[in-house]
Design an enzyme around this catalytic site. Sequence first.
Site, PDB file in Angstrom:
ATOM      1  N   PRO A   1       0.776  -1.239   0.000  1.00 13.18           N
ATOM      2  CA  PRO A   1       0.000   0.000   0.000  1.00 13.18           C
ATOM      3  C   PRO A   1       0.812   1.297   0.000  1.00 13.18           C
ATOM      4  O   PRO A   1       0.226   2.372  -0.079  1.00 13.18           O
ATOM      5  CB  PRO A   1      -0.767  -0.106   1.319  1.00 13.18           C
ATOM      6  CG  PRO A   1       0.192  -0.820   2.227  1.00 13.18           C
ATOM      7  CD  PRO A   1       0.960  -1.779   1.358  1.00 13.18           C
ATOM      8  N   THR A   2       2.166   1.218   0.121  1.00 12.32           N
ATOM      9  CA  THR A   2       2.926   2.464   0.321  1.00 12.32           C
ATOM     10  C   THR A   2       3.258   3.164  -0.994  1.00 12.32           C
ATOM     11  O   THR A   2       3.174   2.566  -2.068  1.00 12.32           O
ATOM     12  CB  THR A   2       4.248   2.182   1.059  1.00 12.32           C
ATOM     13  OG1 THR A   2       5.050   1.347   0.217  1.00 12.32           O
ATOM     14  CG2 THR A   2       4.013   1.483   2.385  1.00 12.32           C
ATOM     15  N   CYS A   3       3.695   4.414  -0.873  1.00 14.83           N
ATOM     16  CA  CYS A   3       4.052   5.224  -2.038  1.00 14.83           C
ATOM     17  C   CYS A   3       5.505   4.992  -2.426  1.00 14.83           C
ATOM     18  O   CYS A   3       6.283   5.941  -2.562  1.00 14.83           O
ATOM     19  CB  CYS A   3       3.839   6.695  -1.736  1.00 14.83           C
ATOM     20  SG  CYS A   3       2.156   7.049  -1.293  1.00 14.83           S
ATOM     21  N   ASP A   4       5.884   3.728  -2.547  1.00 13.25           N
ATOM     22  CA  ASP A   4       7.249   3.398  -2.934  1.00 13.25           C
ATOM     23  C   ASP A   4       7.157   2.287  -3.955  1.00 13.25           C
ATOM     24  O   ASP A   4       6.523   1.264  -3.696  1.00 13.25           O
ATOM     25  CB  ASP A   4       8.029   2.919  -1.695  1.00 13.25           C
ATOM     26  CG  ASP A   4       9.510   2.781  -1.980  1.00 13.25           C
ATOM     27  OD1 ASP A   4       9.858   2.288  -3.087  1.00 13.25           O
ATOM     28  OD2 ASP A   4      10.325   3.150  -1.123  1.00 13.25           O
TER      29      ASP A   4
ATOM     30  N   ASN B   1       5.530   5.655   5.786  1.00 15.41           N
ATOM     31  CA  ASN B   1       4.322   6.216   5.173  1.00 15.41           C
ATOM     32  C   ASN B   1       3.128   6.231   6.146  1.00 15.41           C
ATOM     33  O   ASN B   1       1.976   6.312   5.736  1.00 15.41           O
ATOM     34  CB  ASN B   1       3.914   5.385   3.942  1.00 15.41           C
ATOM     35  CG  ASN B   1       3.970   6.176   2.640  1.00 15.41           C
ATOM     36  OD1 ASN B   1       3.559   5.680   1.610  1.00 15.41           O
ATOM     37  ND2 ASN B   1       4.469   7.391   2.660  1.00 15.41           N
TER      38      ASN B   1
END
Length: 375
Positions: free
Chosen positions: A321-324, A365
């Site tokens: 789910p993270t922005c990476d 995050n």
Amino acid sequence: MNKKISRFLAETVPETPCLVVDLDVVAKAYDMLRRYLPIASVYYAVKANPAREIVAMLAEMGSNFDVASPAEIALCLANGATAERLSFGNTIKKERDIAAAYAAGVRLFAFDSEAELDKLARAAPGARVFCRILVSCEGAEWPLSRKFGCTPELAVKLLCRARDRGLDPYGVSFHVGSQQTDLGQWDGAVASAAAMFSLLAKADINLRMVNIGGGFPAQYRGDISPVSRYAGAVTAALTKHFGNQLPEIIVEPGRSLVGDAGIIQTEVVLIADKGDGGKRWVYLDAGKFNGLAETMDESIKYRIETPGRAGETGPVVLAGPTCDSADILYEKADYRMPLALRVGDKVEIQSTGAYTSSYASVGFNGFPPLRTYCI
Ligand SMILES: *Cc1c(COP(=O)(O)O)cnc(C)c1O
């Protein structure tokens, strides 16, 4: 699917993602290892899953512990283990941490270099020490090669130096790599250890212990042999190279004791079609930073289930789910999920009791570390 965990999930409906560990499965794995490998003392590798309940139960069952840091030592001491049941197995220690462990009563330490040995001589005088040797780790799905161990030739020199510096040169250790699928890997490692015993005997040093590390597997997507066959291969190697003069044997299971005892429950956050004709992307609320670090390079391939959703399946890319963009679990490996899968569905990741909660970040995050329930 584990019935006890199923019931817990149905009755408690915990917030996802979470790891649920069935302590009965850990206890059974411990008993089986004791039954099939009675020649070895078990030192649970705490890093695999440091849940208090697991440590306390294993301490009660008689296990010893392989620890790597002051916090792991404190954890074991607070949960029923005594200092003489601990092995400080990390080869990379601060001198002040060695001194603190020694003050707490720890008397068994690993090393694989001259500088570390000199720290031990200063901070843990007279302690029993063992030298870790390099092995290839071929066949391991999560290798532990290169970073740890020295050549057997150097190990022989260092164990002589250990004696000269007032330490007790106690034995040799190795780790053939985690999730080791090749039963043949123990033979060469045990042969190297046995050769060191002979060489050191010539220098009037009688080693007394071989630490065969971990490496026994958990049940991921591939087939694995049962623990009885692993134990058989290890015992055969020891008998072949040491005859009936078996030294004390230490085994340090992590993955094989706790891996199959845990299930991570996650939820589908998003299902996306990129419009490029490629696979569906399925985003879960668990990813590389909150429990699934061992999907790095798609090394460990978990079994994944979608309870309540059956029917036709299609290929998917699975991501966290993270922005990476590193937070992709499986893209090359062939994972398929029901076409009927919907946002909000629960997805269960099997055999995730090892190297998940202990690998989760504290909150990348803003996603909290993986919560563990031991039942
Ligand atoms: C991590 C580790 C283990 C455990 O290995 P598994 O493959 O999980 O059984 C054992 N010994 C040492 C020194 C370790 O670092």
